[in-house]
Write a protein that holds these residues in place. Structure first.
Motif, mmCIF file in Angstrom:
data_model
loop_
_atom_site.group_PDB
_atom_site.id
_atom_site.type_symbol
_atom_site.label_atom_id
_atom_site.label_comp_id
_atom_site.label_asym_id
_atom_site.label_seq_id
_atom_site.Cartn_x
_atom_site.Cartn_y
_atom_site.Cartn_z
ATOM 1 N N GLY A 207 68.445 7.364 -11.976
ATOM 2 C CA GLY A 207 67.284 7.285 -11.568
ATOM 3 C C GLY A 207 66.560 8.463 -11.010
ATOM 4 N N GLY A 208 67.490 9.447 -10.747
ATOM 5 C CA GLY A 208 66.706 10.793 -10.415
ATOM 6 C C GLY A 208 66.004 11.384 -11.403
ATOM 7 N N ARG A 209 65.495 12.466 -11.090
ATOM 8 C CA ARG A 209 64.461 13.206 -12.101
ATOM 9 C C ARG A 209 65.125 14.763 -12.065
ATOM 10 N NH1 ARG A 209 60.258 12.888 -15.432
ATOM 11 N NH2 ARG A 209 59.159 14.704 -16.013
ATOM 12 N N VAL A 210 65.198 15.252 -13.130
ATOM 13 C CA VAL A 210 65.589 16.775 -13.367
ATOM 14 C C VAL A 210 64.815 17.572 -14.031
ATOM 15 C CG1 VAL A 210 68.296 16.249 -13.088
ATOM 16 C CG2 VAL A 210 67.041 16.322 -15.447
ATOM 17 N N THR B 220 74.309 16.871 -7.400
ATOM 18 C CA THR B 220 72.852 16.854 -6.498
ATOM 19 C C THR B 220 72.078 15.495 -7.334
ATOM 20 O OG1 THR B 220 72.037 18.626 -7.677
ATOM 21 C CG2 THR B 220 73.005 18.917 -5.706
ATOM 22 N N ILE B 221 72.525 14.901 -8.166
ATOM 23 C CA ILE B 221 71.654 14.164 -8.849
ATOM 24 C C ILE B 221 72.373 12.708 -9.270
ATOM 25 C CG2 ILE B 221 72.710 14.441 -11.266
ATOM 26 C CD1 ILE B 221 69.083 13.791 -10.342
ATOM 27 N N SER B 222 71.600 11.807 -9.307
ATOM 28 C CA SER B 222 72.287 10.202 -9.524
ATOM 29 C C SER B 222 71.256 9.556 -10.606
ATOM 30 C CB SER B 222 72.405 9.724 -8.107
ATOM 31 O OG SER B 222 71.195 9.547 -7.533
ATOM 32 N N PHE C 14 72.717 20.408 -11.606
ATOM 33 C CA PHE C 14 73.044 19.406 -10.877
ATOM 34 C C PHE C 14 74.583 19.022 -10.536
ATOM 35 C CE2 PHE C 14 73.504 18.488 -15.368
ATOM 36 C CZ PHE C 14 74.579 17.534 -15.346
ATOM 37 N N THR D 235 64.024 11.617 -16.598
ATOM 38 C CA THR D 235 64.553 10.918 -15.489
ATOM 39 C C THR D 235 65.785 10.369 -16.064
ATOM 40 O OG1 THR D 235 62.427 9.991 -15.119
ATOM 41 C CG2 THR D 235 64.063 8.623 -14.572
#
Length: 484
Positions: A248-251, A244-246, A257, A87
């Motif tokens: 709190g996002g999960r990778v 494509t991510i910010s 990203f 996360t």
């Protein structure tokens, strides 16, 4: 009697009608015969002269310009991927579409709890490996000491065996004593062998402990790297795209990203035909570093930059033709990767050539040369390049000749023309003035007076005819109309 009188009157009228019709027919026949026997009116025939724009073929050295279309690319483009999953706990404010970042800037941090726990576990394994190595080293020391003691005891047993045999040889000792000493010596040798095996086992244990320690250290390095990989840094100064991510996002591991693009190191990729590519080769068949210019028309504002060709594509590509070339650009403010631009390439210079309008050269590569008495002649040239609305031709023996700049179906060899040089304004020639005699003047005035011209035009022409000298063009025009 009345019937007879009426019949005679009718016959008389019929005879008179036939006579009149015959007389009228005879008059028409005589008029037609007289008209046909008259000599036709002849008008002076003049050769038609065409005014044409001309250019002079002056030998010169011209650098042809090849125009194609291409696409801008960045020489440095990097996909940003997460080496580990988790996360996102922290994201840079620049982690947005079009965000500008600097080299070494932290873009995002992933929750390191799992990676830190793995690091703690391998560090504990490292401590176990280190303790095992120390224990193995101590065991080796003890085994070596035991081997030393066993060898000392074996030496004493050998000495006792030697004494027993000496005593037996002097008749003092017994065979039983000698046998007992031999058994004791053999047992001592066996003990030495056992201690040597123990030393070998201790040495092998040290090797195993060393290998385990190395593996533990490798595990620690990997775990530390996993912890470090929870932070993603910018590899160079550039601009972010496809974010494509910010926060709190999960990778996941190896997920892309964003993309980091360097907008200052641009190059243009463009495709040329095989014939155009051949003109960009030197004598040894190597692609020359020809200078180029790229232009982008944005709402009437032209963006431009300079550069030079650097390399070519290794293959043509399926379904493609020609050659794919690449050129690096110098400072190119305002340009961005993906722009569709116009590329102008400077080819090697051509000697003894001329630049003329494309309308001056026919399909069979001939031009119309203005010869003697301003009559046209056909001349052969060599079409070398097309430059927009102009062409570059090899002039050969036509150096200094004047050719028609705009051909038309009305022009051809033998036609007389009136050349008009570009940029030259011709002054109208003064009309030729003629002095009329009284009879000729009166005939012209009478013709104008009796014509159907408007009154103001009649007054103007009569005013000209009453002058002492009259324009020859006016006289010729009126006399042609009088003859018609």
């Amino acid at each position: 009697m009345r019937f007879l009188r009426r019949s005679l009157v009718g016959i008389f009228l019929l005879a008179v009608t036939i006579a009149i019709v015959g007389w009228a027919g005879n008059m028409v026949r005589e008029a037609v015969t007289a008209r046909m026997n008259e000599e036709p009116s002849s008008f002076p025939q003049r050769e038609r002269v065409f005014a044409v724009n001309v250019v002079t073929l002056q030998p010169q050295t011209i650098v042809p310009e090849l125009t194609v279309f291409g696409e801008l690319r960045s020489q440095r483009t990097l996909d940003l991927r997460s080496a580990t999953g988790g996360t996102v706990l922290e994201a840079s404010a620049a982690l947005v579409e079009g965000g500008s970042v600097t080299e070494g800037q932290v873009l995002l941090r992933i929750n390191p709890v799992e990676a830190q726990a793995a690091l703690d576990r391998v560090r504990a394994d490292l401590q176990d490996a280190e303790a095992e190595l120390r224990d193995a080293e101590r065991a080796l020391v003890l085994a070596e000491d035991e081997l030393t003691a066993a060898r000392a005891q074996a030496t004493l047993r050998d000495q006792a065996l030697t004494r027993a045999r000496d005593l037996q040889a002097r008749g003092v000792g017994t065979a039983a004593a000698v046998e007992t000493a031999e058994l004791a010596a053999s047992a001592a040798q066996a003990s030495v062998l056992t201690r040597r095996q123990a030393v070998a086992s201790a040495s092998a244990r040290i090797d195993q402990a060393t290998t385990r320690l190395a593996r533990a250290r490798i595990g620690v390095s990997e775990a530390e790297r996993d912890v470090a990989d929870t932070e993603v840094f910018a590899a160079f100064d550039g601009t972010l795209a496809d974010v494509t991510i910010s926060l709190g996002g999960r990778v996941t591991a190896n997920e892309r990203f964003a993309q980091l693009v360097d907008p200052t190191r641009l190059e243009v990729a463009f495709r040329v035909s095989t014939s155009q590519y051949a003109r960009l080769l030197d004598g040894s068949g190597t692609l020359i570093n020809a200078p180029i210019r790229v232009a982008l028309d944005v709402s009437g504002v032209n963006l431009s930059a300079n550069g030079q060709i650097t390399r070519e594509g290794a293959t043509v590509g399926a379904g493609q033709t020609g050659r794919l070339l690449f050129a690096s650009l110098e400072a190119a403010p305002g340009f961005r990767p993906g722009d569709f631009v116009t590329v102008s390439i400077d080819e090697p210079a051509l000697q003894n050539v001329a630049l003329v309008p494309a309308t001056a050269v026919a399909a069979d590569e001939t031009v119309l040369v203005v010869g003697e008495e301003d009559r046209l002649e056909s001349g052969a040239v060599t079409l070398l390049r097309r430059q927009g609305d102009d062409v570059i031709i090899g002039i050969g023996d036509l150096a200094g000749a004047t050719v028609v700049a705009e051909r038309s179906p009305l022009l051809g060899a033998g036609i007389k023309v009136r050349p008009i040089q570009p940029g030259v304004v011709e002054e109208p020639a003064a009309p030729e003035m003629v002095i009329l005699d009284a009879e000729r003047r009166a005939a012209l005035v009478a013709f104008v007076t009796q014509s159907r011209m408007p009154d103001d035009q009649k007054a103007r022409i009569i005013g000209q005819l009453e002058q002492d000298e009259v324009s020859s063009e006016t006289i010729a025009r009126l006399e042609r109309r009088m003859g018609s």
